[in-house]
Design an enzyme around this catalytic site. Structure first.
Site, PDB file in Angstrom:
ATOM      1  N   ARG A 184       0.793  -1.218   0.000  1.00  0.00           N
ATOM      2  CA  ARG A 184       0.000   0.000   0.000  1.00  0.00           C
ATOM      3  C   ARG A 184       0.830   1.273   0.000  1.00  0.00           C
ATOM      4  NH1 ARG A 184      -3.344  -3.101   1.541  1.00  0.00           N
ATOM      5  NH2 ARG A 184      -1.661  -3.864   2.815  1.00  0.00           N
ATOM      6  N   THR A 185       1.753   1.344   0.935  1.00  0.00           N
ATOM      7  CA  THR A 185       2.469   2.609   1.089  1.00  0.00           C
ATOM      8  C   THR A 185       3.260   2.906  -0.187  1.00  0.00           C
ATOM      9  OG1 THR A 185       2.596   2.227   3.443  1.00  0.00           O
ATOM     10  CG2 THR A 185       4.058   3.906   2.557  1.00  0.00           C
ATOM     11  N   LYS A 239      25.660  -5.349  -1.936  1.00  0.00           N
ATOM     12  CA  LYS A 239      27.124  -5.389  -1.981  1.00  0.00           C
ATOM     13  C   LYS A 239      27.735  -4.747  -0.740  1.00  0.00           C
ATOM     14  CE  LYS A 239      27.003  -4.872  -6.993  1.00  0.00           C
ATOM     15  NZ  LYS A 239      27.146  -3.856  -8.038  1.00  0.00           N
ATOM     16  N   ARG A 263      11.505   3.534   3.114  1.00  0.00           N
ATOM     17  CA  ARG A 263      11.101   2.655   4.222  1.00  0.00           C
ATOM     18  C   ARG A 263      12.297   1.764   4.537  1.00  0.00           C
ATOM     19  NH1 ARG A 263       5.711  -0.862   4.834  1.00  0.00           N
ATOM     20  NH2 ARG A 263       4.971   1.226   5.322  1.00  0.00           N
ATOM     21  N   HIS A 268       5.466   6.332  11.344  1.00  0.00           N
ATOM     22  CA  HIS A 268       4.925   6.175   9.994  1.00  0.00           C
ATOM     23  C   HIS A 268       4.038   7.382   9.701  1.00  0.00           C
ATOM     24  CE1 HIS A 268       3.524   4.524   6.370  1.00  0.00           C
ATOM     25  NE2 HIS A 268       3.113   3.334   6.771  1.00  0.00           N
TER      26      HIS A 268
HETATM   27  C1  NCD Z   1       1.427  -0.549   8.212  1.00  0.00           C
HETATM   28  C2  NCD Z   1       2.902  -0.432   8.283  1.00  0.00           C
HETATM   29  O1  NCD Z   1       3.588  -0.689   7.318  1.00  0.00           O
HETATM   30  O2  NCD Z   1       3.366  -0.072   9.349  1.00  0.00           O
HETATM   31  N1  NCD Z   1       0.856  -0.602   6.948  1.00  0.00           N
HETATM   32  C3  NCD Z   1       0.804   0.483   6.150  1.00  0.00           C
HETATM   33  O3  NCD Z   1       1.541   1.388   6.199  1.00  0.00           O
HETATM   34  N2  NCD Z   1      -0.184   0.536   5.267  1.00  0.00           N
HETATM   35  C4  NCD Z   1       0.882  -1.491   9.149  1.00  0.00           C
HETATM   36  C5  NCD Z   1       1.431  -2.868   9.206  1.00  0.00           C
HETATM   37  O4  NCD Z   1       2.431  -3.220   8.591  1.00  0.00           O
HETATM   38  O5  NCD Z   1       0.862  -3.626   9.972  1.00  0.00           O
END
Ligand code: NCD
Length: 356
Positions: A54-55, A83, A104, A132
């Site tokens: 999703r993100t 590497k 991320r 987040h």
């Molecule tokens: C979350 C995350 O990555 O922290 N999901 C997200 O951002 N859509 C929640 C999760 O991983 O449970």
């Protein structure tokens, strides 16, 4: 000090900045076409060291809807990282190619570390179990669109409150608004870290703790369900003890107010039974769609210099002190300045917020 307008932690943004992003997102929801060329010629890099659907896709969709283009990786094992390239070098190189970089990474404080040397703005798309912020912007837009306000809300958060970065960012942000009250629903083992509880109290909001959904759900405006974060447990046995403790089903929904909304950052494992999906109060899929609009608003705000975050490092550099948190980015990137904030008598790591 960095010259760019990053998003590392929503705490770095003023209330006006946050309001302006959410208000812009509401306008984009209404008139998406008028934004379709807004980032023409701009490049977004997405560096995902951890899995995400999703993100990552919502950032990519957001940039494409703004007329921009994309580069990046979602599997560091096929990049120079495999590497042995450190975070600093990867960010330095990629931030020289892109106009904005979304990252991320499983280490806490990694986005801040990357921002220290990047040559373009960095957006934190999740730094381990720490923060987040763009999920929180998504949650804020959802609340604004569906409840009409961000204040005077009674909010239940349920599940892995210890490791859930979405919950940490959300509680920190919503405790800035007057009259919000939180019910923290978790097992004893997965309670919210004390530093977030302290922030809630300091900002003048109240919280209570509960062990079951049933005891909490009767007077909530919003219930925020979360997944037990399997990947952050030391052993599979520990995870097994925690999974399946909380399952929201139609019986529990029957005890909730008619206008309570249910949100979840997704992915869901089994903490919300699929029978709940048909309940009009279940808004988690709609919430994921709002995520694209709020990310469009954030990208515009950053690229057009509409927001003015606080400086990245807020503490003092203490050369001979080191953060003890093994999940902190300073444990793998030794060149980082050892920066600590003061909280009463304690020193707090500037990257991962853990107490020394
Ligand atoms: C979350 C995350 O990555 O922290 N999901 C997200 O951002 N859509 C929640 C999760 O991983 O449970």
């Amino acid at each position: 000090m960095s010259a760019y307008e990053h998003l590392i932690d929503l705490d770095d943004y003023s209330d006006e900045d946050l309001d302006s992003i959410v208000t812009l997102a509401q306008d984009i929801v209404k008139y998406p076409r008028s934004y379709s060329e807004r980032c023409g010629g701009k490049i977004m890099a997405t560096l995902f060291y951890e899995p995400s659907t999703r993100t990552q896709m919502s950032f990519q969709t957001a940039m494409l809807k703004l007329g921009g283009t994309l580069i990046g990786f979602d599997n560091p094992s096929v990049s120079s990282v495999a590497k042995g390239e450190n975070l600093k070098d990867t960010t330095k190189i990629v931030s020289g190619y892109a106009d904005i970089l979304v990252m991320r990474n499983p280490f806490e404080g990694s986005a801040k570390a990357a921002a220290l040397t990047a040559c373009c703005p960095i957006i934190n798309a999740g730094d381990g179990g720490h923060l987040h912020p763009t999920q929180t912007l998504t949650d804020m837009l959802t609340l604004k669109m569906e409840k009409g306000r961000l204040d005077h809300l009674k909010i239940g958060v349920c599940g892995d409150l210890m490791n859930g970065r979405t919950v940490h960012s959300l509680l920190k942000a919503l405790s800035c608004y007057e009259g919000n009250e939180f019910v923290l629903i978790s097992t004893k083992e997965l309670r919210l870290p004390d530093y977030i509880k302290d922030i809630i109290t300091k900002r003048g909001c109240k919280y209570t703790e509960a062990f079951s959904i049933e005891e909490a759900v009767g007077d909530l405006d919003m219930l925020y369900m979360t997944r037990i974060q399997r990947e952050r447990f030391a052993s599979e046995e520990e995870y097994d003890r925690q999974k399946n403790v909380y399952i929201l089903d139609t019986d529990k929904m029957a005890k909730a107010p008619k206008d309570m909304i249910v949100l979840h950052p997704l992915p869901r494992v089994d903490e919300i039974a699929s029978e709940v999906d048909d309940d009009p109060r279940a808004l988690y899929f709609k919430q994921a769609h709002y995520g694209v609009y709020v990310r469009m608003a954030l990208i515009i705000s950053i690229l057009e210099n509409r927001i003015h975050p606080l400086p990245l490092l807020k503490g003092e550099i203490i050369k001979d002190k080191h953060c003890h948190n093994p999940k902190c980015i300073t444990s793998t990137e030794p060149y980082l300045p050892n920066s600590f904030k003061r909280s009463g008598d304690a020193l707090v790591c500037d990257y991962c917020d853990s107490k020394l």
